[in-house]
Design a protein around this motif. Sequence first.
Motif, PDB file in Angstrom:
ATOM      1  N   HIS A 104      -1.214   7.787   5.303  1.00  0.00           N
ATOM      2  CA  HIS A 104      -2.247   6.915   4.744  1.00  0.00           C
ATOM      3  C   HIS A 104      -3.501   7.038   5.612  1.00  0.00           C
ATOM      4  N   PHE A 107      -6.607   4.901   4.851  1.00  0.00           N
ATOM      5  CA  PHE A 107      -6.457   3.519   5.297  1.00  0.00           C
ATOM      6  C   PHE A 107      -6.734   3.408   6.791  1.00  0.00           C
ATOM      7  N   LEU A 150      -0.867   0.263  -0.033  1.00  0.00           N
ATOM      8  CA  LEU A 150      -1.483   1.390   0.692  1.00  0.00           C
ATOM      9  C   LEU A 150      -1.560   2.625  -0.203  1.00  0.00           C
TER      10      LEU A 150
END
Length: 197
Positions: A104, A107, A150
């Motif tokens: 991720h 993020f 996410l």
Amino acid sequence: MFIDNASSDWTEGILSDIADITMGQSPSSSSYNEDRNGIIFFQGRAEFGFRFPTVRLYTTEPKRMACTNDTLMSVRAPVGDLNVAHTDCCIGRGLAAIHSKDNHQAFVLYTMFSLKKQLDVFNGEGTVFGSINRISLNKMPLLIPSSEKLDEFEALVSPIDAAIRNNYDEICYLKQLRDSLLPKLMSGELDVSNIDF
């Protein structure tokens, strides 16, 4: 999505819960070169651009590495400036590479942007030189959304990040083309007087 609309079921955690952090270590200065010999090397934030750092130096003795798309963060004054590694590269002592533990990476990047106020605390006041160490960076507090949230964020943001990267690549190509053609046009080596526009 994560700052203004935080959910009560998100986990309170720290940066090391979501990312692996590599603190930079500078190679021997005798290994530096501008001849594309070895690995791309970034010493600190001096090479930072809008999103990606500008390649200036290479090293034949890399110590600590950042992977493509890792978040690069300045760990010396000013602490907290951010860029993204365009390709695998060596990082010096002025930088840290922050790599997502579970793919991720978008993020992680935007989380680091959101931590700017917390990171500003590590910038020195007066004559004190600001810096942050690995322990303090690992312990930066944050909220961790669910994996589903996410994944949703990555699906939304990754195409935008990819477009930024593609635009950057095209800009670099056009600059290179300009820099190779302009001197030839100015010197008359290339004659465009007969081109009909």
